[in-house]
Design a protein around this motif. Structure first.
Motif, PDB file in Angstrom:
ATOM      1  N   MET A  57      69.159  57.815  50.660  1.00 30.79           N
ATOM      2  CA  MET A  57      69.407  57.984  49.407  1.00 30.79           C
ATOM      3  C   MET A  57      70.036  59.723  49.330  1.00 30.79           C
ATOM      4  SD  MET A  57      69.731  55.504  47.490  1.00 30.79           S
ATOM      5  CE  MET A  57      69.183  53.908  46.642  1.00 30.79           C
ATOM      6  N   LEU A  58      68.910  60.490  49.767  1.00 25.60           N
ATOM      7  CA  LEU A  58      69.198  61.973  49.579  1.00 25.60           C
ATOM      8  C   LEU A  58      70.385  62.650  50.379  1.00 25.60           C
ATOM      9  CD1 LEU A  58      65.589  63.415  48.881  1.00 25.60           C
ATOM     10  CD2 LEU A  58      67.529  62.881  47.238  1.00 25.60           C
ATOM     11  N   GLN A  59      70.431  61.755  51.551  1.00 25.57           N
ATOM     12  CA  GLN A  59      71.497  62.161  52.606  1.00 25.57           C
ATOM     13  C   GLN A  59      72.897  61.871  52.199  1.00 25.57           C
ATOM     14  OE1 GLN A  59      71.318  60.130  56.387  1.00 25.57           O
ATOM     15  NE2 GLN A  59      73.270  60.992  57.112  1.00 25.57           N
ATOM     16  N   VAL A  60      73.138  60.798  51.355  1.00 22.65           N
ATOM     17  CA  VAL A  60      74.276  60.519  50.484  1.00 22.65           C
ATOM     18  C   VAL A  60      74.465  61.511  49.382  1.00 22.65           C
ATOM     19  CG1 VAL A  60      75.567  58.543  49.247  1.00 22.65           C
ATOM     20  CG2 VAL A  60      74.122  58.070  51.414  1.00 22.65           C
ATOM     21  N   ALA A  61      73.381  61.639  48.708  1.00 27.52           N
ATOM     22  CA  ALA A  61      73.502  62.593  47.565  1.00 27.52           C
ATOM     23  C   ALA A  61      74.222  64.031  47.889  1.00 27.52           C
ATOM     24  CB  ALA A  61      72.166  62.624  46.801  1.00 27.52           C
ATOM     25  N   ARG A  62      73.485  64.266  48.987  1.00 31.10           N
ATOM     26  CA  ARG A  62      73.848  65.781  49.343  1.00 31.10           C
ATOM     27  C   ARG A  62      75.337  65.889  49.931  1.00 31.10           C
ATOM     28  NH1 ARG A  62      68.127  65.631  51.642  1.00 31.10           N
ATOM     29  NH2 ARG A  62      67.098  67.354  50.194  1.00 31.10           N
ATOM     30  N   GLU A  63      75.726  64.718  50.642  1.00 35.56           N
ATOM     31  CA  GLU A  63      77.176  64.462  51.020  1.00 35.56           C
ATOM     32  C   GLU A  63      77.853  64.545  49.952  1.00 35.56           C
ATOM     33  OE1 GLU A  63      77.191  60.995  53.388  1.00 35.56           O
ATOM     34  OE2 GLU A  63      76.238  62.064  54.992  1.00 35.56           O
ATOM     35  N   LYS A  64      77.704  63.912  48.838  1.00 37.45           N
ATOM     36  CA  LYS A  64      78.564  63.903  47.737  1.00 37.45           C
ATOM     37  C   LYS A  64      78.602  65.298  47.112  1.00 37.45           C
ATOM     38  CE  LYS A  64      78.034  59.016  46.545  1.00 37.45           C
ATOM     39  NZ  LYS A  64      79.299  58.493  47.148  1.00 37.45           N
ATOM     40  N   SER A  65      77.510  66.042  47.089  1.00 40.56           N
ATOM     41  CA  SER A  65      77.176  67.088  46.218  1.00 40.56           C
ATOM     42  C   SER A  65      78.246  68.142  47.117  1.00 40.56           C
ATOM     43  CB  SER A  65      76.167  67.843  46.156  1.00 40.56           C
ATOM     44  OG  SER A  65      75.265  66.886  45.390  1.00 40.56           O
ATOM     45  N   VAL A  71      73.357  72.308  41.942  1.00 40.73           N
ATOM     46  CA  VAL A  71      72.649  71.061  42.289  1.00 40.73           C
ATOM     47  C   VAL A  71      71.754  71.108  43.456  1.00 40.73           C
ATOM     48  CG1 VAL A  71      74.578  70.118  43.347  1.00 40.73           C
ATOM     49  CG2 VAL A  71      72.900  68.563  42.351  1.00 40.73           C
ATOM     50  N   HIS A  72      70.549  70.543  43.491  1.00 44.61           N
ATOM     51  CA  HIS A  72      69.462  70.807  44.534  1.00 44.61           C
ATOM     52  C   HIS A  72      68.859  69.376  44.652  1.00 44.61           C
ATOM     53  CE1 HIS A  72      70.234  74.885  44.819  1.00 44.61           C
ATOM     54  NE2 HIS A  72      70.152  75.019  43.518  1.00 44.61           N
ATOM     55  N   TYR A  73      68.527  69.050  45.824  1.00 45.00           N
ATOM     56  CA  TYR A  73      67.863  67.791  45.978  1.00 45.00           C
ATOM     57  C   TYR A  73      66.288  68.054  46.524  1.00 45.00           C
ATOM     58  CZ  TYR A  73      72.113  65.580  44.619  1.00 45.00           C
ATOM     59  OH  TYR A  73      73.165  65.321  43.851  1.00 45.00           O
ATOM     60  N   LEU A  74      65.444  67.159  46.461  1.00 42.16           N
ATOM     61  CA  LEU A  74      63.942  67.324  46.874  1.00 42.16           C
ATOM     62  C   LEU A  74      63.506  65.975  47.428  1.00 42.16           C
ATOM     63  CD1 LEU A  74      61.664  68.891  47.429  1.00 42.16           C
ATOM     64  CD2 LEU A  74      60.811  68.631  45.024  1.00 42.16           C
ATOM     65  N   GLN A  75      63.170  65.772  48.506  1.00 43.77           N
ATOM     66  CA  GLN A  75      62.460  64.260  48.851  1.00 43.77           C
ATOM     67  C   GLN A  75      61.084  64.343  48.328  1.00 43.77           C
ATOM     68  OE1 GLN A  75      62.631  63.330  53.152  1.00 43.77           O
ATOM     69  NE2 GLN A  75      62.140  61.364  52.731  1.00 43.77           N
ATOM     70  N   LEU A  76      60.668  63.527  47.423  1.00 46.27           N
ATOM     71  CA  LEU A  76      59.595  63.520  46.767  1.00 46.27           C
ATOM     72  C   LEU A  76      59.307  62.006  46.148  1.00 46.27           C
ATOM     73  CD1 LEU A  76      57.127  65.516  46.220  1.00 46.27           C
ATOM     74  CD2 LEU A  76      58.289  65.888  43.973  1.00 46.27           C
ATOM     75  N   TYR A 122      71.581  57.893  44.694  1.00 47.08           N
ATOM     76  CA  TYR A 122      72.775  58.578  45.413  1.00 47.08           C
ATOM     77  C   TYR A 122      73.496  59.685  44.683  1.00 47.08           C
ATOM     78  CZ  TYR A 122      74.096  54.959  48.965  1.00 47.08           C
ATOM     79  OH  TYR A 122      74.371  54.034  49.988  1.00 47.08           O
ATOM     80  N   GLY A 123      72.681  60.143  43.624  1.00 50.13           N
ATOM     81  CA  GLY A 123      72.925  61.361  43.098  1.00 50.13           C
ATOM     82  C   GLY A 123      74.049  61.315  41.769  1.00 50.13           C
ATOM     83  N   TRP A 124      74.490  59.978  41.339  1.00 49.99           N
ATOM     84  CA  TRP A 124      75.464  59.924  40.355  1.00 49.99           C
ATOM     85  C   TRP A 124      75.201  60.571  39.139  1.00 49.99           C
ATOM     86  CZ3 TRP A 124      79.670  58.474  43.013  1.00 49.99           C
ATOM     87  CH2 TRP A 124      79.571  57.541  43.785  1.00 49.99           C
ATOM     88  N   HIS A 125      74.295  60.471  38.559  1.00 51.57           N
ATOM     89  CA  HIS A 125      73.620  61.177  37.406  1.00 51.57           C
ATOM     90  C   HIS A 125      73.823  62.617  37.534  1.00 51.57           C
ATOM     91  CE1 HIS A 125      72.409  57.077  36.643  1.00 51.57           C
ATOM     92  NE2 HIS A 125      72.617  57.237  35.494  1.00 51.57           N
ATOM     93  N   CYS A 126      73.275  63.117  38.572  1.00 49.10           N
ATOM     94  CA  CYS A 126      73.470  64.639  38.968  1.00 49.10           C
ATOM     95  C   CYS A 126      74.611  64.977  38.935  1.00 49.10           C
ATOM     96  CB  CYS A 126      72.785  65.154  40.256  1.00 49.10           C
ATOM     97  SG  CYS A 126      70.866  64.413  40.518  1.00 49.10           S
ATOM     98  N   LEU A 127      75.928  64.295  39.779  1.00 47.42           N
ATOM     99  CA  LEU A 127      77.249  64.880  39.624  1.00 47.42           C
ATOM    100  C   LEU A 127      77.449  64.940  38.358  1.00 47.42           C
ATOM    101  CD1 LEU A 127      78.499  63.139  42.982  1.00 47.42           C
ATOM    102  CD2 LEU A 127      77.467  65.322  42.637  1.00 47.42           C
ATOM    103  N   PHE A 128      77.393  63.626  37.386  1.00 45.97           N
ATOM    104  CA  PHE A 128      77.587  63.356  36.069  1.00 45.97           C
ATOM    105  C   PHE A 128      77.319  64.835  35.284  1.00 45.97           C
ATOM    106  CE2 PHE A 128      77.020  62.513  31.488  1.00 45.97           C
ATOM    107  CZ  PHE A 128      78.300  62.149  31.085  1.00 45.97           C
ATOM    108  N   ALA A 129      76.082  65.226  35.489  1.00 38.15           N
ATOM    109  CA  ALA A 129      75.491  66.396  34.760  1.00 38.15           C
ATOM    110  C   ALA A 129      76.400  67.548  34.967  1.00 38.15           C
ATOM    111  CB  ALA A 129      74.054  66.563  34.872  1.00 38.15           C
TER     112      ALA A 129
END
Length: 248
Positions: A79-87, A98-103, A55-62
């Motif tokens: 997971m990435l859909q939620v992470a992008r929504e939070k960002s 902050v950027h996300y990549l499906q991989l 969900y990108g919690w550590h990304c948002l913390f960084a």
């Protein structure tokens, strides 16, 4: 190499995962977070990579700690859909950092640019990867000299036997936690959130020695003591293993 659909994109599994406290609350609901945070270097001005970012919690913390940029990768579309929504809830200036990549984690070779990150983070994801050696080699490639690799995995004592369930007596009381086939580093089928999940058991020495063989210098090895009054049995066996290392 092709990879199957992420477990977290299976509707029945994901519907249960969304209900977990750490899914809804984030890092403050993760019992290991104080220990994990203690391993992290200063993130101010750093370029960060989060492997299996969820969900990108550590990304948002960084980002909150002043990171110059963060790349989160995950195999799961959910997971990435939620992470992008939070960002998107961040200030506009922070959203650009902050950027996300499906991989899949096994395809870190597709992350271009050697020695581009200052910090690589992974939280409770690498036990889904068959070869920790391949991951460590790619992290070493991606890290700048002096960079940090900080990660958590399910503890080898927790993953060894497979099903990850207590041995109980006839009354259902928990007798002990089984450890079996400890040195057999292979796939295990565990029951998690009502579904069969494939994880890959590795010994503690494999995690440590792989880092050393790859040229890392070990900084931290932590087996965090759970502090959960609602689940006192968790202190009877380790659940997680946390490690950090630097690239010379």
């Amino acid at each position: 190499m092709s990879f199957s659909k992420s477990q977290y994109d299976q509707p029945a599994f994901y519907s249960e995962y969304k209900q977990l406290d750490r899914s809804q609350v984030g890092l403050q609901a993760a019992g290991e977070w104080p220990s994990f945070q203690s391993m992290l270097p200063s993130l101010q001005g750093k370029k960060c990579l989060d492997i299996g970012c969820g969900y990108g919690w550590h990304c948002l913390f960084a980002i909150s700690q002043g990171a110059a940029s963060v790349l989160g990768i995950d195999h799961s579309q959910n997971m990435l859909q939620v992470a992008r929504e939070k960002s998107r809830c961040l200030p506009l200036a922070d959203q650009d950092r902050v950027h996300y990549l499906q991989l899949p984690m096994e395809q870190l070779t597709e992350v271009a640019g050697d020695a581009q990150f200052d910090v690589v983070i992974s939280s409770l994801a690498l036990h889904y990867v068959a070869s920790f050696d391949q991951v460590a080699q790619q992290v070493a490639r991606l890290l700048k000299p002096g960079g940090h690799f900080c990660f958590s995995v399910e503890h080898p004592i927790y993953t060894a036997q497979g099903p990850q369930t207590w041995c109980k007596d006839d009354q259902g009381r928990k007798l002990h936690w089984p450890v079996d086939r400890y040195f057999d580093e292979s796939a295990r089928t565990s029951r998690f959130l009502g579904q069969d999940v494939i994880k890959y058991h590795k010994t503690t020495s494999t995690y440590v020695q792989t880092l050393l063989n790859t040229g890392f210098q070990l900084c931290h090895l932590i087996e965090p003591l759970p502090e959960d009054p609602d689940h006192p049995d968790r202190v009877r066996r380790p659940g997680m293993l946390l490690m950090s290392a630097t690239k010379p």
